[in-house]
Design an enzyme around this catalytic site. Structure first.
Site, PDB file in Angstrom:
ATOM      1  N   ASP A  42      -8.957 -25.529 -25.662  1.00 48.58           N
ATOM      2  CA  ASP A  42      -8.294 -25.885 -24.403  1.00 48.58           C
ATOM      3  C   ASP A  42      -9.233 -25.672 -23.214  1.00 48.58           C
ATOM      4  O   ASP A  42     -10.151 -24.846 -23.277  1.00 48.58           O
ATOM      5  CB  ASP A  42      -7.047 -24.992 -24.266  1.00 48.58           C
ATOM      6  CG  ASP A  42      -5.960 -25.661 -23.454  1.00 48.58           C
ATOM      7  OD1 ASP A  42      -6.168 -26.792 -22.984  1.00 48.58           O
ATOM      8  OD2 ASP A  42      -4.902 -25.024 -23.288  1.00 48.58           O
ATOM      9  N   TRP A  47     -12.382 -27.671 -16.849  1.00 43.43           N
ATOM     10  CA  TRP A  47     -13.845 -27.545 -16.706  1.00 43.43           C
ATOM     11  C   TRP A  47     -14.380 -28.695 -15.860  1.00 43.43           C
ATOM     12  O   TRP A  47     -15.212 -28.502 -14.966  1.00 43.43           O
ATOM     13  CB  TRP A  47     -14.497 -27.554 -18.090  1.00 43.43           C
ATOM     14  CG  TRP A  47     -15.986 -27.407 -18.103  1.00 43.43           C
ATOM     15  CD1 TRP A  47     -16.698 -26.252 -18.209  1.00 43.43           C
ATOM     16  CD2 TRP A  47     -16.959 -28.460 -18.012  1.00 43.43           C
ATOM     17  NE1 TRP A  47     -18.047 -26.512 -18.191  1.00 43.43           N
ATOM     18  CE2 TRP A  47     -18.242 -27.865 -18.071  1.00 43.43           C
ATOM     19  CE3 TRP A  47     -16.868 -29.853 -17.881  1.00 43.43           C
ATOM     20  CZ2 TRP A  47     -19.422 -28.603 -18.008  1.00 43.43           C
ATOM     21  CZ3 TRP A  47     -18.044 -30.591 -17.815  1.00 43.43           C
ATOM     22  CH2 TRP A  47     -19.300 -29.963 -17.873  1.00 43.43           C
ATOM     23  N   HIS A  59     -13.997 -33.501 -21.869  1.00 43.02           N
ATOM     24  CA  HIS A  59     -13.842 -33.730 -23.310  1.00 43.02           C
ATOM     25  C   HIS A  59     -15.209 -33.948 -23.962  1.00 43.02           C
ATOM     26  O   HIS A  59     -15.482 -33.457 -25.052  1.00 43.02           O
ATOM     27  CB  HIS A  59     -12.943 -34.944 -23.566  1.00 43.02           C
ATOM     28  CG  HIS A  59     -11.542 -34.769 -23.082  1.00 43.02           C
ATOM     29  ND1 HIS A  59     -10.853 -33.585 -23.233  1.00 43.02           N
ATOM     30  CD2 HIS A  59     -10.689 -35.610 -22.447  1.00 43.02           C
ATOM     31  CE1 HIS A  59      -9.647 -33.716 -22.711  1.00 43.02           C
ATOM     32  NE2 HIS A  59      -9.521 -34.934 -22.221  1.00 43.02           N
ATOM     33  N   GLU A  89       1.456 -34.485 -29.345  1.00 41.14           N
ATOM     34  CA  GLU A  89       1.924 -34.554 -27.944  1.00 41.14           C
ATOM     35  C   GLU A  89       0.924 -35.272 -27.037  1.00 41.14           C
ATOM     36  O   GLU A  89       1.276 -35.753 -25.962  1.00 41.14           O
ATOM     37  CB  GLU A  89       2.151 -33.145 -27.378  1.00 41.14           C
ATOM     38  CG  GLU A  89       3.163 -32.319 -28.146  1.00 41.14           C
ATOM     39  CD  GLU A  89       4.467 -33.050 -28.304  1.00 41.14           C
ATOM     40  OE1 GLU A  89       5.060 -33.402 -27.268  1.00 41.14           O
ATOM     41  OE2 GLU A  89       4.871 -33.301 -29.467  1.00 41.14           O
ATOM     42  N   LEU A 153     -19.620 -24.616 -44.993  1.00 39.53           N
ATOM     43  CA  LEU A 153     -18.420 -24.594 -44.170  1.00 39.53           C
ATOM     44  C   LEU A 153     -17.581 -25.874 -44.326  1.00 39.53           C
ATOM     45  O   LEU A 153     -18.128 -26.973 -44.373  1.00 39.53           O
ATOM     46  CB  LEU A 153     -18.834 -24.466 -42.695  1.00 39.53           C
ATOM     47  CG  LEU A 153     -17.701 -24.503 -41.664  1.00 39.53           C
ATOM     48  CD1 LEU A 153     -17.040 -23.146 -41.536  1.00 39.53           C
ATOM     49  CD2 LEU A 153     -18.222 -24.960 -40.304  1.00 39.53           C
ATOM     50  N   GLU A 229      -4.535 -12.970 -37.016  1.00 43.00           N
ATOM     51  CA  GLU A 229      -4.910 -12.259 -35.789  1.00 43.00           C
ATOM     52  C   GLU A 229      -5.135 -13.290 -34.680  1.00 43.00           C
ATOM     53  O   GLU A 229      -5.765 -14.331 -34.916  1.00 43.00           O
ATOM     54  CB  GLU A 229      -6.208 -11.461 -35.996  1.00 43.00           C
ATOM     55  CG  GLU A 229      -6.135 -10.373 -37.056  1.00 43.00           C
ATOM     56  CD  GLU A 229      -5.263  -9.192 -36.646  1.00 43.00           C
ATOM     57  OE1 GLU A 229      -5.002  -9.022 -35.437  1.00 43.00           O
ATOM     58  OE2 GLU A 229      -4.836  -8.442 -37.545  1.00 43.00           O
TER      59      GLU A 229
HETATM   60  C1  V07 Z   1     -12.531 -34.178 -29.388  1.00 46.22           C
HETATM   61  C2  V07 Z   1     -13.962 -32.647 -28.011  1.00 46.22           C
HETATM   62  C3  V07 Z   1     -13.696 -31.188 -28.257  1.00 46.22           C
HETATM   63  C4  V07 Z   1     -12.730 -30.607 -27.270  1.00 46.22           C
HETATM   64  C5  V07 Z   1     -11.296 -30.972 -27.488  1.00 46.22           C
HETATM   65  C6  V07 Z   1     -10.821 -32.361 -27.140  1.00 46.22           C
HETATM   66  C7  V07 Z   1     -11.847 -33.450 -27.102  1.00 46.22           C
HETATM   67  C8  V07 Z   1     -14.858 -33.701 -31.974  1.00 46.22           C
HETATM   68  C9  V07 Z   1     -13.987 -34.575 -32.586  1.00 46.22           C
HETATM   69  C10 V07 Z   1     -14.042 -35.063 -33.952  1.00 46.22           C
HETATM   70  C11 V07 Z   1     -12.881 -35.359 -34.654  1.00 46.22           C
HETATM   71  C12 V07 Z   1     -12.926 -35.799 -35.981  1.00 46.22           C
HETATM   72  C13 V07 Z   1     -14.147 -35.927 -36.586  1.00 46.22           C
HETATM   73  C14 V07 Z   1     -15.310 -35.637 -35.928  1.00 46.22           C
HETATM   74  C15 V07 Z   1     -15.263 -35.203 -34.606  1.00 46.22           C
HETATM   75  C16 V07 Z   1     -13.014 -34.844 -31.618  1.00 46.22           C
HETATM   76  C17 V07 Z   1     -11.142 -35.701 -30.610  1.00 46.22           C
HETATM   77  C18 V07 Z   1     -11.414 -34.999 -29.462  1.00 46.22           C
HETATM   78  C19 V07 Z   1      -9.951 -36.581 -30.685  1.00 46.22           C
HETATM   79  F1  V07 Z   1     -14.209 -36.328 -37.871  1.00 46.22           F
HETATM   80  N1  V07 Z   1     -14.467 -33.444 -30.739  1.00 46.22           N
HETATM   81  N2  V07 Z   1     -13.337 -34.135 -30.496  1.00 46.22           N
HETATM   82  N3  V07 Z   1     -11.921 -35.630 -31.698  1.00 46.22           N
HETATM   83  N4  V07 Z   1     -12.786 -33.465 -28.225  1.00 46.22           N
END
Ligand code: V07
Length: 268
Positions: A42, A47, A59, A89, A153, A229
């Site tokens: 979050d 930011w 983002h 949501e 991982l 936790e």
């Molecule tokens: C998203 C960046 C991190 C902060 C939170 C919201 C925005 C990486 C992915 C992702 C998802 C699936 C995948 C590889 C990368 C991602 C969304 C938003 C929707 F296989 N960051 N990130 N997907 N944010």
């Protein structure tokens, strides 16, 4: 599991400060890290706002944090890292922001998939495929396929995920089996519900982190977090660095030391 750390520590290019940092990592890894860390990422919008940038810039910056934290968690020997990237949501946000978010998996993977493969990381996803654009689904499918034999991982993205829906679906499946005479009432157990969830093949989270000062679960892994936790920090996700993760894990280890092996018995 220490192999990755020992390799890093043997790098002759490390100066004294870097060597000290590697030794701190080693101390943390030695004490036993949480097998499964889940994170509510979050504070990306906030930011950006602080810098008079559009929310999507936050983002995008948050994506860089995903890379850093994934790498460190892998090196520490964490088994599963679940990241809440998009909730059921989040569709209520402006269309332009949603469209941007749905491009992030592709952008992330087109930049970092080679590194994930190199680092032996396996990509997984929980959440609903329906409503996700096909370009998002195919990027993730490709990443899962390319990393399916990796043994390091598990990088588990929660995308279009909602915990109550997940529980409702598990309950519906059980009810259908009972109605069909394939399952007795006595067979409805905690284990049966657990196995009906999307996290079926994963251990329960040992540590939940939520950044940016909100102290809520927001419909995230409600069933799975029963004994987890919880760690809440004011730090915004794009500012959450390696130090921040170490702090959370060190605090978790301090709590475990206090328990002295009594974990899970506190309610008795
Ligand atoms: C998203 C960046 C991190 C902060 C939170 C919201 C925005 C990486 C992915 C992702 C998802 C699936 C995948 C590889 C990368 C991602 C969304 C938003 C929707 F296989 N960051 N990130 N997907 N944010």
């Amino acid at each position: 599991m220490f192999n990755k750390l020992l390799k890093r520590m043997a790098d002759p290019a490390l100066d004294d400060a870097a060597q000290g940092y590697e030794e701190r990592l080693y101390e943390v890894a030695k004490e036993g890290v949480p097998a499964h860390i889940a994170i509510i990422m979050d504070g990306n919008g906030r930011w950006a706002k602080k810098r008079s940038l559009p929310r999507v810039a936050g983002h995008h910056e948050g994506m860089k944090t995903v890379r850093k934290i994934t790498k460190l968690a892998n090196h520490l020997g964490v088994e599963v890292l679940t990241l809440y990237a998009f909730s059921t949501e989040n569709w209520k946000r402006p269309k332009m922001e949603v469209d941007f978010l749905m491009r992030l998996p592709e952008e992330f993977l087109s930049t970092f998939l080679p590194e994930l493969i190199e680092e032996n990381v396996r990509v997984e996803m929980i959440g609903y495929h329906h409503n996700l654009p096909s370009h998002t689904i195919s990027a993730i499918r490709k990443a899962k396929e390319a990393t399916k034999h990796n043994t390091g991982l598990v990088l588990n993205f929660a995308l279009n995920y909602g915990s109550r829906s997940e529980i409702v679906d598990a309950v519906k499946d059980i009810a259908a089996q009972v109605a069909a005479g394939k399952l007795d009432l006595e067979d409805i157990t905690e284990e049966r519900i657990t196995s009906g969830l999307m996290t079926n093949n994963l251990p329960e989270p040992d540590l939940l982190i939520r950044t940016s000062g909100e102290v809520r679960l927001s419909n995230f892994m409600l069933w799975q977090l029963a004994y987890t936790e919880l760690w809440f920090t004011e730090t915004l996700w794009p500012d959450f660095g390696e130090e921040s993760l170490l702090e959370a894990v060190e605090n978790y280890q301090k709590r475990n030391r206090r328990f002295g092996g009594l974990k899970g018995e506190e309610a008795n």
